[in-house]
Motif scaffolding. Sequence first.
Motif, PDB file in Angstrom:
ATOM      1  N   LYS A 196      -5.813  -5.577   7.133  1.00 53.59           N
ATOM      2  CA  LYS A 196      -5.805  -5.184   8.544  1.00 53.59           C
ATOM      3  C   LYS A 196      -4.964  -3.941   8.835  1.00 53.59           C
ATOM      4  CE  LYS A 196      -5.257  -7.282  13.128  1.00 53.59           C
ATOM      5  NZ  LYS A 196      -6.622  -6.974  13.577  1.00 53.59           N
ATOM      6  N   GLY A 197      -3.672  -4.007   8.542  1.00 54.76           N
ATOM      7  CA  GLY A 197      -2.802  -2.882   8.870  1.00 54.76           C
ATOM      8  C   GLY A 197      -3.137  -1.626   8.092  1.00 54.76           C
ATOM      9  N   ASN A 198      -3.589  -1.774   6.850  1.00 52.49           N
ATOM     10  CA  ASN A 198      -3.861  -0.601   6.020  1.00 52.49           C
ATOM     11  C   ASN A 198      -5.113   0.143   6.454  1.00 52.49           C
ATOM     12  OD1 ASN A 198      -1.602  -0.790   4.252  1.00 52.49           O
ATOM     13  ND2 ASN A 198      -2.570  -2.549   3.289  1.00 52.49           N
ATOM     14  N   LEU A 199      -6.113  -0.590   6.949  1.00 53.25           N
ATOM     15  CA  LEU A 199      -7.282   0.101   7.493  1.00 53.25           C
ATOM     16  C   LEU A 199      -6.899   0.881   8.743  1.00 53.25           C
ATOM     17  CD1 LEU A 199     -10.306   0.621   7.179  1.00 53.25           C
ATOM     18  CD2 LEU A 199     -10.729  -1.349   8.663  1.00 53.25           C
ATOM     19  N   TRP A 230       3.800  -3.198  13.595  1.00 55.90           N
ATOM     20  CA  TRP A 230       3.120  -3.484  14.865  1.00 55.90           C
ATOM     21  C   TRP A 230       2.539  -4.902  14.836  1.00 55.90           C
ATOM     22  CZ3 TRP A 230       2.494  -1.938  19.763  1.00 55.90           C
ATOM     23  CH2 TRP A 230       1.411  -2.425  20.469  1.00 55.90           C
ATOM     24  N   LEU A 231       1.894  -5.234  13.733  1.00 55.21           N
ATOM     25  CA  LEU A 231       1.334  -6.576  13.596  1.00 55.21           C
ATOM     26  C   LEU A 231       2.450  -7.617  13.466  1.00 55.21           C
ATOM     27  CD1 LEU A 231      -1.584  -5.666  11.193  1.00 55.21           C
ATOM     28  CD2 LEU A 231      -1.730  -6.130  13.632  1.00 55.21           C
ATOM     29  N   ALA A 250       0.820  -1.211   0.000  1.00 61.62           N
ATOM     30  CA  ALA A 250       0.000   0.000   0.000  1.00 61.62           C
ATOM     31  C   ALA A 250       0.856   1.264   0.000  1.00 61.62           C
ATOM     32  CB  ALA A 250      -0.932  -0.006   1.212  1.00 61.62           C
ATOM     33  N   ASP A 251       1.960   1.255   0.763  1.00 58.62           N
ATOM     34  CA  ASP A 251       2.833   2.424   0.801  1.00 58.62           C
ATOM     35  C   ASP A 251       3.468   2.701  -0.567  1.00 58.62           C
ATOM     36  OD1 ASP A 251       2.408   3.100   3.453  1.00 58.62           O
ATOM     37  OD2 ASP A 251       4.026   1.824   4.195  1.00 58.62           O
ATOM     38  N   ARG A 252       3.879   1.631  -1.244  1.00 59.64           N
ATOM     39  CA  ARG A 252       4.561   1.821  -2.528  1.00 59.64           C
ATOM     40  C   ARG A 252       3.584   2.205  -3.641  1.00 59.64           C
ATOM     41  NH1 ARG A 252       9.420  -2.726  -2.957  1.00 59.64           N
ATOM     42  NH2 ARG A 252      10.635  -1.929  -1.186  1.00 59.64           N
ATOM     43  N   THR A 253       2.401   1.624  -3.611  1.00 62.51           N
ATOM     44  CA  THR A 253       1.418   1.932  -4.668  1.00 62.51           C
ATOM     45  C   THR A 253       0.592   3.164  -4.338  1.00 62.51           C
ATOM     46  OG1 THR A 253      -0.277   0.512  -3.669  1.00 62.51           O
ATOM     47  CG2 THR A 253       1.236  -0.510  -5.240  1.00 62.51           C
ATOM     48  N   LEU A 279       4.899   6.188   5.363  1.00 59.04           N
ATOM     49  CA  LEU A 279       5.202   4.819   5.789  1.00 59.04           C
ATOM     50  C   LEU A 279       4.161   4.289   6.769  1.00 59.04           C
ATOM     51  CD1 LEU A 279       9.069   5.105   6.391  1.00 59.04           C
ATOM     52  CD2 LEU A 279       7.908   4.113   4.410  1.00 59.04           C
ATOM     53  N   GLN A 280       2.966   4.832   6.742  1.00 58.72           N
ATOM     54  CA  GLN A 280       1.983   4.445   7.754  1.00 58.72           C
ATOM     55  C   GLN A 280       1.543   2.994   7.591  1.00 58.72           C
ATOM     56  OE1 GLN A 280      -1.184   7.044   8.735  1.00 58.72           O
ATOM     57  NE2 GLN A 280       0.104   8.851   8.850  1.00 58.72           N
ATOM     58  N   GLY A 281       1.348   2.546   6.353  1.00 60.14           N
ATOM     59  CA  GLY A 281       0.980   1.149   6.149  1.00 60.14           C
ATOM     60  C   GLY A 281       2.069   0.215   6.637  1.00 60.14           C
ATOM     61  N   LEU A 282       3.327   0.537   6.322  1.00 62.97           N
ATOM     62  CA  LEU A 282       4.461  -0.268   6.755  1.00 62.97           C
ATOM     63  C   LEU A 282       4.543  -0.312   8.279  1.00 62.97           C
ATOM     64  CD1 LEU A 282       7.160  -1.779   6.372  1.00 62.97           C
ATOM     65  CD2 LEU A 282       8.275   0.459   6.173  1.00 62.97           C
TER      66      LEU A 282
END
Length: 517
Positions: free
Chosen positions: A124-127, A464-465, A67-70, A456-459
């Motif tokens: 999960k992480g992206n939401l 965390w996960l 998600a961060d890259r795209t 880098l929020q998605g990363l």
Amino acid sequence: MFKNHPKGLLLAALSNMGERFGYYIMNAVLALFLCSKFGLSDGQSGFIAAMFLTAIYVLSLVGGIIADRTQNYKGTIAWGLVIMALGYVLLAIPILATPDNTSWLLPFTVFALALIACGNGLFKGNLQAIVGQMYDNFEAKAAKESPERLKWAQGQRDAGFQIFYVFINVGALLAPFIAPMLRSWWLKVHNLTYNADLPKLCHEYISGNIDSQSMDNLTELVGKVGGDASNLSAFCTQYLDIFNTGIHYSFIASVVTMLISLAIFLFSKHLFPTPGKKEAVATEGYTQEEKQAMATEIKQRMYALFAVLGIAVFFWFSFHQNGQSLSFFARDFVKTDTIAPEIWQAVNPFFVIVLTPVIMWIFSMLTAKGRAISTPRKIAYGMGIAGIAYLFLAVYSATQGYPSANEFTVLSDSAKAGLKAGPWVLIVTYFFLTVAELFISPLGLSFVSKVAPKHLQGLCQGLWLGATAVGNGLLWIGPLMYNEWPIWECWVVFLIICLISMGVMFYMVKWLERVTQ
């Protein structure tokens, strides 16, 4: 509840709740289902379930990178829901496992679980990253009004993630009841009743590996559940088919809730921000000195993030013993005969839902009095509270004189019955562990959203996960100690881990507070 929060929070929480509801329907029965479906041992089914759980969190890191890259967070989330739904569709197909088809049916089931893990990693992480961006925008808007308004808005982030977390646990509370209900209903349709011991005995009979004592038990149980003992081969095949078909039908409910979650997300995605884009635009035109200062700040934020991730590993290692040594403790040392094993998984989410408003009120009251507790400090307190749960278990187990689990299981039935504790012991333990969870898990998500660089929020949410995955990867140590040592010593190990983690966290608190300001 949602009045003082970003507009998209409710819809994001509802979308997440639908996905979690479908997930927990499956997860509540997964290890037991693998045993009843394929005749696997507890260790074999537990290993598959553990690897599945670990894969979910590891792949969240991959999903965050994608998600961060795209920069296509919303599309990544939607595809995650679609892939998960496909995995549940495959799990819902009621194919009877036989010695002839297990060689391909078990890999087929594992493939379905892999699809669910991949989809969850994209979702999960992206939401969670999108929810974090909501509060970034919420605070930026408040900053334009006044410094006081900004301070107030910053205080809403922790509460927002706690609300988000409650919706996760609404699904987790209801889900464990679905599979047992459908399984019992389908057995009743065929004039049979539920018995947890029968699937294992049926598999042993069909494979020809049943001893005389188990044979007597099988014959006795067949009559109790409404079957015909005159043809055990036919009964065993029929019972396994009906028993597991009822569980397969519960996976259909997972498909439905996944599609509902997708519909909610697609309907409301125009309300959700896109993490990272504004940051990329804003950096244009910065001087070299400004860019260097920004790089230094990013390094400090990432150092802080990894410091907290290290603490999170040990928390999840301790907390997720609820699916390992604590579950074995419930099976061996606690009187829980009248409750289906899946139902105990509802105790933790029940406490989450009940206690979250209380904890939010306490935090809000302290903030109003000018005594607000920072997120890092809350996480430190959480580790201490987790320690209280294991202190209680250690003292109780030592007082009762409990031996190791291996020594306990060879005692006579009358001796074991005299030593077994009431269910209240589990309830007290889960109470303290849940309070600890509320101080750490939703606030950990909030902390990550504070320190994560915008691009880098998605990363970072994936990291965390990923820390959760590492903690899950250590879970096997708990049962090892539980089986070999007097169990109070096992609980003392977890107590020490929690206390050391709390001490380290308090040592870092002032630095972490500076980084998150």
